[in-house]
Design a protein around this motif. Structure first.
Motif, mmCIF file in Angstrom:
data_model
loop_
_atom_site.group_PDB
_atom_site.id
_atom_site.type_symbol
_atom_site.label_atom_id
_atom_site.label_comp_id
_atom_site.label_asym_id
_atom_site.label_seq_id
_atom_site.Cartn_x
_atom_site.Cartn_y
_atom_site.Cartn_z
ATOM 1 N N THR A 288 0.852 -1.190 0.107
ATOM 2 C CA THR A 288 0.047 -0.065 -0.019
ATOM 3 C C THR A 288 0.910 1.347 0.147
ATOM 4 O OG1 THR A 288 -1.841 -1.143 1.301
ATOM 5 C CG2 THR A 288 -1.872 1.348 1.098
ATOM 6 N N ILE B 4 -1.946 -6.161 -5.113
ATOM 7 C CA ILE B 4 -1.609 -6.283 -3.578
ATOM 8 C C ILE B 4 -2.293 -7.326 -2.969
ATOM 9 C CG2 ILE B 4 -1.859 -4.854 -1.357
ATOM 10 C CD1 ILE B 4 -1.691 -2.093 -3.277
ATOM 11 N N ASN C 188 -3.526 -6.732 1.969
ATOM 12 C CA ASN C 188 -2.878 -5.752 2.693
ATOM 13 C C ASN C 188 -3.757 -5.502 4.065
ATOM 14 O OD1 ASN C 188 -5.153 -4.925 1.246
ATOM 15 N ND2 ASN C 188 -4.484 -2.836 1.422
ATOM 16 N N SER C 189 -3.140 -4.880 5.217
ATOM 17 C CA SER C 189 -3.828 -4.651 6.362
ATOM 18 C C SER C 189 -4.472 -3.412 6.207
ATOM 19 C CB SER C 189 -2.823 -4.827 7.411
ATOM 20 O OG SER C 189 -2.100 -3.769 7.419
ATOM 21 N N ALA D 70 -0.891 0.870 6.625
ATOM 22 C CA ALA D 70 0.340 0.808 5.888
ATOM 23 C C ALA D 70 1.521 0.902 6.542
ATOM 24 C CB ALA D 70 0.204 1.777 4.621
ATOM 25 N N VAL E 252 -6.204 -5.035 -5.563
ATOM 26 C CA VAL E 252 -6.269 -5.541 -4.020
ATOM 27 C C VAL E 252 -7.083 -6.755 -3.985
ATOM 28 C CG1 VAL E 252 -6.729 -5.004 -1.499
ATOM 29 C CG2 VAL E 252 -6.299 -3.192 -3.510
ATOM 30 N N ALA F 223 -8.450 -6.026 7.767
ATOM 31 C CA ALA F 223 -8.430 -4.960 6.764
ATOM 32 C C ALA F 223 -9.710 -4.215 6.443
ATOM 33 C CB ALA F 223 -7.652 -5.805 5.308
#
Length: 201
Positions: free
Chosen positions: A2, A20, A23-24, A27, A54, A64
């Protein structure tokens, strides 16, 4: 990723598209210092010049979900039902490489004796489809459709999301989520509910 998509790619312009994976909501700080953790939630910038895809495994959705954002002409979001961040396919394929590079810090190669195996759901099939769609998209093809959001809080299995045959007509049940040295996993066991299973075919 991110942070790379938001802060590095617009300047470096190295890639024609970005995928991606899981991702959480927060970032990584570009400074590398934990005290500089970026604003929570951290979303993909809407003025990105390249396509950004994503893809979240089901086990990553809780961490997330607050960073979910509406799809745009440059951002697509998928959430994969029945999948784990670290699954059997990833362990089998990447295990030797991870062991070689990370040594004792690598995730354990197997589960505890007597426990169910790693999640062996369809995550990699969905990732392959997403990668192909991203490649077509960044080469001037159509924007992939955004997927339905997962509702992982109310029931197990979760409803919604991208659902492959393994999830729609399951032959196994998912076990309790575990963490093996930082890797999110779930387990799978054969299902005993044969009558409901037959009714789905």
């Amino acid at each position: 990723m991110t942070t790379y998509a938001n802060a590095v790619q617009p300047l470096a312009r190295v890639y024609d598209g970005l995928m991606i994976h899981s991702n959480s909501a927060v970032a990584a700080p570009i400074s590398g210092r934990l005290v500089d953790v970026l604003t929570n939630p951290s979303r993909i910038r809407t003025d990105t010049a390249v396509p950004v895809f994503v893809v979240l495994a089901e086990t990553d959705v809780p961490g997330a979900a607050v960073a979910r954002q509406p799809g745009t002409d440059r951002v697509v979001h998928w959430e994969l039902a029945g999948t784990a961040h670290g699954d059997q396919w990833a362990v089998d394929l990447g295990g030797p490489t991870v062991q070689k590079s990370a040594g004792s810090a690598a995730p354990e190669p197997g589960c505890a004796a007597g426990s169910a195996p790693y999640n062996d759901g369809p995550g990699h099939h969905s990732m392959n489809a997403a990668l192909r769609a991203l490649t077509t998209w960044e080469q001037g093809g159509p924007r992939p459709a955004s997927g339905a959001l997962l509702d992982a809080d109310r029931r197990d299995p979760a409803t919604g999301g991208i659902r492959l045959p393994d999830v729609v007509v399951p032959t196994r049940t998912r076990g309790t989520a575990t963490r093996t040295r930082g890797t999110s996993t779930t387990t799978t066991r054969p299902t005993r509910r044969s009558r409901p299973l037959r009714s789905r075919y």
